[in-house]
Design a protein around this motif. Structure first.
Motif, PDB file in Angstrom:
ATOM      1  N   GLU A 270       0.933  -1.191  -0.171  1.00  0.00           N
ATOM      2  CA  GLU A 270       0.046   0.113  -0.194  1.00  0.00           C
ATOM      3  C   GLU A 270       0.813   1.276  -0.113  1.00  0.00           C
ATOM      4  O   GLU A 270       1.908   1.530   0.804  1.00  0.00           O
ATOM      5  CB  GLU A 270      -0.924  -0.039   1.226  1.00  0.00           C
ATOM      6  N   PRO A 271       0.576   2.398  -0.920  1.00  0.00           N
ATOM      7  CA  PRO A 271       1.577   3.416  -0.971  1.00  0.00           C
ATOM      8  C   PRO A 271       1.301   4.344   0.169  1.00  0.00           C
ATOM      9  O   PRO A 271      -0.090   4.606   0.523  1.00  0.00           O
ATOM     10  CB  PRO A 271       1.146   4.143  -2.441  1.00  0.00           C
ATOM     11  N   PHE A 272       2.339   5.016   0.741  1.00  0.00           N
ATOM     12  CA  PHE A 272       2.310   5.967   1.812  1.00  0.00           C
ATOM     13  C   PHE A 272       3.502   7.059   1.329  1.00  0.00           C
ATOM     14  O   PHE A 272       4.324   6.735   0.496  1.00  0.00           O
ATOM     15  CB  PHE A 272       2.924   5.167   3.149  1.00  0.00           C
ATOM     16  N   THR A 273       3.079   8.101   1.830  1.00  0.00           N
ATOM     17  CA  THR A 273       4.012   9.271   1.490  1.00  0.00           C
ATOM     18  C   THR A 273       5.488   9.350   2.405  1.00  0.00           C
ATOM     19  O   THR A 273       5.386   8.406   3.362  1.00  0.00           O
ATOM     20  CB  THR A 273       3.449  10.672   1.675  1.00  0.00           C
ATOM     21  N   ASP A 274       6.185   9.892   2.044  1.00  0.00           N
ATOM     22  CA  ASP A 274       7.294   9.911   2.661  1.00  0.00           C
ATOM     23  C   ASP A 274       7.122  10.339   4.371  1.00  0.00           C
ATOM     24  O   ASP A 274       7.515  10.207   5.325  1.00  0.00           O
ATOM     25  CB  ASP A 274       8.774  10.965   2.126  1.00  0.00           C
ATOM     26  N   GLU A 275       6.470  11.607   4.278  1.00  0.00           N
ATOM     27  CA  GLU A 275       5.971  12.184   5.688  1.00  0.00           C
ATOM     28  C   GLU A 275       5.363  10.957   6.366  1.00  0.00           C
ATOM     29  O   GLU A 275       5.677  11.005   7.712  1.00  0.00           O
ATOM     30  CB  GLU A 275       4.949  13.159   5.317  1.00  0.00           C
ATOM     31  N   GLU A 276       4.622  10.398   5.800  1.00  0.00           N
ATOM     32  CA  GLU A 276       3.585   9.144   6.695  1.00  0.00           C
ATOM     33  C   GLU A 276       4.588   8.301   7.106  1.00  0.00           C
ATOM     34  O   GLU A 276       4.877   7.744   8.488  1.00  0.00           O
ATOM     35  CB  GLU A 276       2.741   8.507   5.770  1.00  0.00           C
ATOM     36  N   TYR A 277       5.721   7.738   6.302  1.00  0.00           N
ATOM     37  CA  TYR A 277       6.683   6.846   6.811  1.00  0.00           C
ATOM     38  C   TYR A 277       7.659   7.531   7.885  1.00  0.00           C
ATOM     39  O   TYR A 277       7.735   6.949   9.046  1.00  0.00           O
ATOM     40  CB  TYR A 277       7.613   6.377   5.636  1.00  0.00           C
ATOM     41  N   ALA A 278       7.983   8.739   7.788  1.00  0.00           N
ATOM     42  CA  ALA A 278       8.631   9.196   8.808  1.00  0.00           C
ATOM     43  C   ALA A 278       7.978   9.654  10.196  1.00  0.00           C
ATOM     44  O   ALA A 278       8.459   9.375  11.074  1.00  0.00           O
ATOM     45  CB  ALA A 278       9.308  10.685   8.313  1.00  0.00           C
ATOM     46  N   LEU A 279       6.717   9.856   9.995  1.00  0.00           N
ATOM     47  CA  LEU A 279       5.709  10.139  11.229  1.00  0.00           C
ATOM     48  C   LEU A 279       5.743   8.787  11.823  1.00  0.00           C
ATOM     49  O   LEU A 279       5.794   8.575  13.108  1.00  0.00           O
ATOM     50  CB  LEU A 279       4.599  10.745  10.832  1.00  0.00           C
ATOM     51  N   ASP A 280       5.236   7.853  11.151  1.00  0.00           N
ATOM     52  CA  ASP A 280       5.284   6.394  11.728  1.00  0.00           C
ATOM     53  C   ASP A 280       6.499   5.940  12.591  1.00  0.00           C
ATOM     54  O   ASP A 280       6.437   5.374  13.470  1.00  0.00           O
ATOM     55  CB  ASP A 280       4.663   5.384  10.795  1.00  0.00           C
ATOM     56  N   LEU A 281       7.604   6.283  12.017  1.00  0.00           N
ATOM     57  CA  LEU A 281       8.962   5.760  12.715  1.00  0.00           C
ATOM     58  C   LEU A 281       9.204   6.577  13.850  1.00  0.00           C
ATOM     59  O   LEU A 281       9.669   6.111  14.737  1.00  0.00           O
ATOM     60  CB  LEU A 281       9.935   5.928  11.395  1.00  0.00           C
ATOM     61  N   MET A 282       9.003   7.866  13.835  1.00  0.00           N
ATOM     62  CA  MET A 282       8.696   8.895  14.902  1.00  0.00           C
ATOM     63  C   MET A 282       8.032   8.137  16.132  1.00  0.00           C
ATOM     64  O   MET A 282       8.336   8.163  17.350  1.00  0.00           O
ATOM     65  CB  MET A 282       8.721  10.248  14.605  1.00  0.00           C
TER      66      MET A 282
END
Length: 429
Positions: free
Chosen positions: A236-248
């Motif tokens: 499923e596609p996610f934005t780079d912002e979403e990846y970074a926020l989930d990792l945070m």
């Protein structure tokens, strides 16, 4: 108080005459740091299981202290979602409000989304955590715990909060998400600055985000066996912002709570005779002490939160649409009505009873793989420390230990100890 309580309505005493108090309780003060359970008992007596409270700045909220009521709120994600955008106080909240980092604003991360969008993020994040090899996690924990003990073992004195409990979880988590060790140390400093909530918190948040954005770029180019690479491989596609926020969210949520779980457990073992055997090599009481902490001194005492979708009733109180519901996890865990029914208390609470709410409950609880990772980090870290420094003892009287000044988090400011100096692992090889 800067705004009328509950969207213009006066605070209600609810429908129970025995709990007629209606003035909101300020959610601050030394009682939350020193004797929170005594304060929760007083709240239950005066207000019942749902307490009107006042946040710093005079903003109203409801604190749920009853186990059944908290279970009701966390089980009903439709009526009480974790959707901060619903809050009916946003027009009054200043940009520099001190609790804003904790409450958050609407943003596309697993922690600040609700409903279908939250489930979309969970379908990516949870399997990425679940795929982590538990034996590899244990190996990381042992290696990094040994490294931290090496830094203090020759001195004979240490602060186990600053020099062990706080750095260990974030160093392990940094490895799990895919950072090299040399970046893990800076992330540990960043998260400490964020947790302190001082003037450097905003700058620390920016650095934290920058670390995660760089990690996403690196792992997209060179995937590895880590959480970030598995998230990026999700179809499923996610934005780079979403990846970074989930990792945070993954890193921040697992850091301070696990650090407090370690330090609270060590404090218990150093100050309570019941757990003294763990310092002499016993291992059963390590788990008992950790479980005791989840019941009695949960690292997360109050969690913000949930917001009511519509007008409703809860614990005899009139809740208005958009009201903030604070989850009193620490209070609910010691609700005497439920504890008596469950037979939890005294020695019984050490038997691994998993009915505590330390990780919350329901759709928005801490994911089970994250709970298992936290338990491995805490238990392994404590066992390595006790193996290496078996004669640990407090360097100050127990009464002089200082808790973190927070109504929301229960942890130690410091845990000074002394012990017989020993060799580092390198010297022993």
């Amino acid at each position: 108080m800067t705004t009328p309580f509950l969207s213009g309505a006066p605070a209600s005493g609810g429908g129970c005459p025995a709990h007629a108090a209606s003035a909101p309780v300020p959610l601050s003060g030394p009682a939350f740091h020193t004797e929170p359970q005594a304060l929760y008992r007083s709240m239950r007596h005066s207000y019942g299981p749902v307490v009107p409270v006042e946040l710093p700045g005079g903003f109203p909220a409801w604190l749920v202290t009853g186990y059944r009521e908290l279970h009701q709120v966390t089980s009903d994600g439709e009526l009480f979602p974790r959707d901060v955008g619903l809050w009916n106080q946003w027009e009054h909240i200043p940009e520099d409000w001190p609790l804003l980092p904790m409450v958050g604003r609407p943003m596309p991360s697993i922690y600040f989304t609700a409903g279908a969008e939250h489930r979309r993020h969970s379908r990516m994040v949870v399997p990425a955590l679940e795929a982590a090899d538990p034996f590899e996690i244990g190996r990381h924990c042992e290696e990094l715990a040994d490294r931290l003990v090496d830094g203090i073992c020759a001195r004979g004195t240490a602060d186990l909060v600053a020099e062990f409990a706080e750095p260990l979880p974030v160093l392990v988590l940094a490895r799990l998400v895919g950072f090299p060790d040399d970046e893990g140390a800076d992330i540990a400093r960043v998260l400490k600055d964020l947790a302190d909530g001082g003037p450097g918190a905003q700058e620390a948040y920016g650095r934290f985000g920058a670390h995660m954005r760089r990690l996403v770029d690196v792992k997209r180019a060179t995937p590895g066996d880590d959480v970030t690479s598995r998230m990026l491989a999700d179809p499923e596609p996610f934005t780079d912002e979403e990846y970074a926020l989930d990792l945070m969210a993954i890193t921040a949520a697992g850091h301070l709570t696990t650090a407090d779980w370690i330090s609270n457990s060590l404090r218990l073992m150093l100050t309570e005779n019941e757990f003294a055997e763990s310092l002499a090599g016993g291992r059963r009481s390590v788990g008992e002490a950790m479980n005791e902490v989840l019941w009695e001194e949960s690292p997360t005492q109050i969690l913000a939160g949930r917001w009511a979708v519509r007008d409703t009733r809860l614990g005899g109180r009139d809740i208005r649409a958009g009201d903030m519901i604070l989850l009193g996890l620490g209070a609910a865990n010691t609700d005497p009505l439920v504890r008596q029914e469950a037979g939890v208390g005294g020695a019984g609470r050490h038997a691994g009873n998993g009915a505590h709410l330390a990780f919350s409950h329901g759709e928005y609880r801490c994911p089970f793989p994250a709970q298992e990772i936290a338990e491995t980090m805490a238990r392994t870290g404590i066992e390595v420390l006790l193996d290496r420094l078996p004669d640990l003892e407090l360097a100050v009287p127990a009464k002089d230990l200082v808790r973190r000044p927070s109504a929301f988090l229960r942890g130690m400011n410091a845990l000074p100890v002394r012990f017989a100096p020993v060799q580092t692992t390198g010297d022993l090889l």
